[in-house]
Write an enzyme that holds these catalytic residues in place. Structure first.
Site, short mmCIF file in Angstrom:
data_model
loop_
_atom_site.label_atom_id
_atom_site.label_comp_id
_atom_site.label_asym_id
_atom_site.label_seq_id
_atom_site.Cartn_x
_atom_site.Cartn_y
_atom_site.Cartn_z
N ALA A 115 -0.36 4.45 -1.76
CA ALA A 115 -1.12 5.46 -2.50
C ALA A 115 -1.13 6.82 -1.81
CB ALA A 115 -2.55 4.98 -2.71
N GLY A 116 -0.74 6.88 -0.54
CA GLY A 116 -0.82 8.14 0.18
C GLY A 116 0.29 9.11 -0.18
N ASP A 145 5.47 2.38 3.69
CA ASP A 145 6.20 3.35 4.51
C ASP A 145 6.76 2.73 5.79
OD1 ASP A 145 3.88 2.94 5.91
OD2 ASP A 145 3.37 5.06 6.14
N TYR A 192 45.79 22.91 -9.31
CA TYR A 192 44.57 22.51 -10.01
C TYR A 192 44.95 21.89 -11.34
CZ TYR A 192 40.44 22.75 -12.94
OH TYR A 192 39.42 22.44 -13.79
N LYS A 209 5.68 10.27 -0.31
CA LYS A 209 6.32 9.83 0.92
C LYS A 209 7.26 8.65 0.71
CE LYS A 209 3.73 7.89 4.11
NZ LYS A 209 2.88 7.70 5.31
N GLU A 255 -10.64 0.22 17.01
CA GLU A 255 -9.97 1.51 16.94
C GLU A 255 -10.06 2.21 18.29
OE1 GLU A 255 -8.17 2.39 14.37
OE2 GLU A 255 -8.78 0.51 13.39
N ARG A 296 1.99 14.99 5.97
CA ARG A 296 2.76 15.43 7.13
C ARG A 296 4.26 15.54 6.83
NH1 ARG A 296 0.73 11.70 11.99
NH2 ARG A 296 -0.05 10.39 10.30
N THR A 309 -7.73 1.71 3.36
CA THR A 309 -6.89 0.53 3.10
C THR A 309 -7.67 -0.60 2.47
OG1 THR A 309 -7.28 -0.15 5.40
CG2 THR A 309 -5.24 1.07 4.93
N LEU A 341 0.84 -1.19 0.00
CA LEU A 341 0.00 0.00 0.00
C LEU A 341 0.88 1.24 0.00
CD1 LEU A 341 -2.64 -1.13 2.66
CD2 LEU A 341 -2.53 -1.65 0.20
#
Length: 492
Positions: A27-28, A124, A387, A39, A176, A32, A100, A25
């Site tokens: 897709a984000g 991630d 040089y 990301k 949750e 932030r 998700t 996964l």
């Protein structure tokens, strides 16, 4: 007490016939991160974080017969992730970020029809390993569970979803934090976001997910409830809370993950025979290769595809990028970019090798010397404040302090060739294109605007070509004494 990490998978539980497919996964956008870069393309130890997730799957695929190419779920906002990984993965488009569960639904169309097992992981979470994936797959196979998931006994579970187990230790639900009771919030076992699914069951039930709350998103965790309604087992594999399942959401977490990866990589190199005086100050990209008996002093940075040969010492304050350092070489407090330092050569301190340079075997480059697209031949010396640009230097040549090859005429670059055994005097300026012949010399402060034939001497401004004077040899002390007159005697 936290449970021990699961044992590595044994060969007694093989992959199901038909094989396993991984769905990643990704897709984000990762708002932030406050970045226009998707990301999963942010880099850790020189590589995008998604590369480490795919590496973990590759570890599984190489030992799992029938394992398919991974499927990376992306969205239009992160279309840029496709190009860097098109040779490693297939891609499935999630049109809109609807959670998700919807991301997995989007991927199912790309999953091979004969796949019997689907592994779902996040793009991630770069610290995850192939052993972690194998542990979850093995648990599902052993009990023929509809779902096996990874969990962590978190020191600070915060707002993470709680894993609720039943009387016999199987998972009954994932709650949750917003929906949990006070007793459930006391439970510190949380969902780590890694799942293994029975592929046939997942295909049948993914369409049963219902939109949740005001966002209308489809959550993968709801599949736990559906599996229990179907009378299927859901298994949780508990891992220690050591950060391996931590997702990256901001730059602070990115830095923490890079630190952990760097520690992991440095330890691997030290076990393979590399000495690091202070590993906490050694920064290595993941693809850097180090031979045995290499020594890295403090404050060393090695980037890109750099390789260091056996027995070489990289001294304090050195930064090397995409370069090759040979055996027994020494580099100290210098910058080397896209160049080659051959065996037993020395560079530094305070030298700069710009792209395209080669320092030959046993050659020496010293204080405040700079090379650009220059080949310094074996045994040659360029020691001080000089040089050399676009130059070819022969073997055993000496480049005096303050030497400059004036390689740019304002429009084009020109090359300089200096032959074997040549001696370039201090403060020589060579106006390219020029050829300095084998064994030729220049005098101090010479401005060379014409080619210098082999064995000749160039002196003056502009330089004039002369014959070299024979080298003086030290006189025999007895002969010198014999030529001196005694007191009161006429000279001999």
């Amino acid at each position: 007490m936290n449970p021990p990490s699961p044992e590595p998978p044994s060969s007694s539980v093989s992959a199901p016939t038909g094989g396993t497919t991984a769905v990643v996964l990704a897709a984000g956008l990762g708002t932030r991160m406050k970045s226009t870069t998707p990301k999963v393309l942010h880099r850790l130890c020189g590589r995008p974080m998604l590369a480490y997730v795919l590496d973990a799957w590759t570890e599984v695929a190489t030992t799992d017969d029938g394992a398919a190419r991974p499927i990376v779920v992306y969205s239009p906002a992160v279309d840029a992730i496709r190009a860097p990984f098109e040779e490693r993965a297939d891609f499935a488009l999630q049109d809109e970020p609807r959670g998700t569960g919807d991301a997995v639904r989007a991927a199912l169309a790309s999953v091979p029809e004969d796949a019997t097992e689907i592994l779902v992981l996040s793009g991630d979470v770069p610290l995850i390993t192939g052993e972690d994936l194998q542990a979850v797959l093995r648990a599902r196979r052993e009990d023929d569970a509809a779902i096996a998931l990874a969990s962590v006994f978190a020191a600070d579970p915060a707002r993470l979803g709680r894993v609720i187990r039943g009387e016999f230790g199987t998972v009954e639900s994932i709650v949750e934090a917003n929906d949990a009771t006070e007793d459930e919030l006391l439970n510190n076992e949380v969902n780590a976001g890694l799942y293994a699914f029975d592929a046939d069951w997942l295909r049948r039930r993914i369409g049963s997910l219902e939109p949740s709350g005001a966002t209308g998103e489809l959550y993968l965790t709801e599949l736990v409830r559906l599996a229990r309604e179907d009378g299927r087992l859901v298994i949780a594999v508990a891992f220690e809370d050591d950060g391996r399942f931590d997702g990256i959401n901001d730059r602070s977490q990115l830095a923490a993950a890079e630190w952990n990866l760097r520690v992991r990589r440095n330890e691997e190199h030290m076990r393979d025979g590399v000495t690091m005086r202070d590993p906490s100050t050694v920064y290595l990209d993941w693809d850097v290769t180090l031979a045995t008996d290499v020594t890295l002093e403090p404050n060393v940075i090695l980037r890109g595809s750099t390789s260091i040969g056996e027995g070489s010492m990289i001294g304090p304050g050195t930064h090397i990028v995409d370069s090759t350092i040979g055996r027994g070489a020494r580099v100290w407090a210098s910058v080397i970019e896209s160049s080659v330092v051959e065996d037993e050569a020395t560079v530094g301190p305070f030298s700069h090798l710009r792209p395209g340079s080669v320092v030959g075997r046993g050659a020496e480059v010293g204080n405040y010397a700079e090379l650009k697209a220059t080949h310094l031949g074996a045994g040659s010396k360029q020691h001080h404040m000089s040089y050399l640009g676009d130059a070819e230097i022969g073997e055993n040549a000496n480049i005096g302090a303050g030497t400059i090859t004036a390689n740019y005429d304002g429009t084009h670059k020109h090359r300089t060739t200096i032959g074997d055994g040549a001696f370039i005097g201090v403060d020589t300026m060579i106006v390219a294109p020029r050829d300095i012949g084998e064994g030729a010399k220049t005098g101090a402060g010479a401005v060379v605007t014409k080619d210098v034939p082999p064995g000749k001497l160039a002196v003056g401004v502009p330089a004039r070509i002369r014959e070299q004077r024979p080298k003086r040899t030290a006189a025999d002390p007895a002969e010198v004494k014999a030529t001196k007159a005694e007191p009161g005697e006429p000279p001999a």
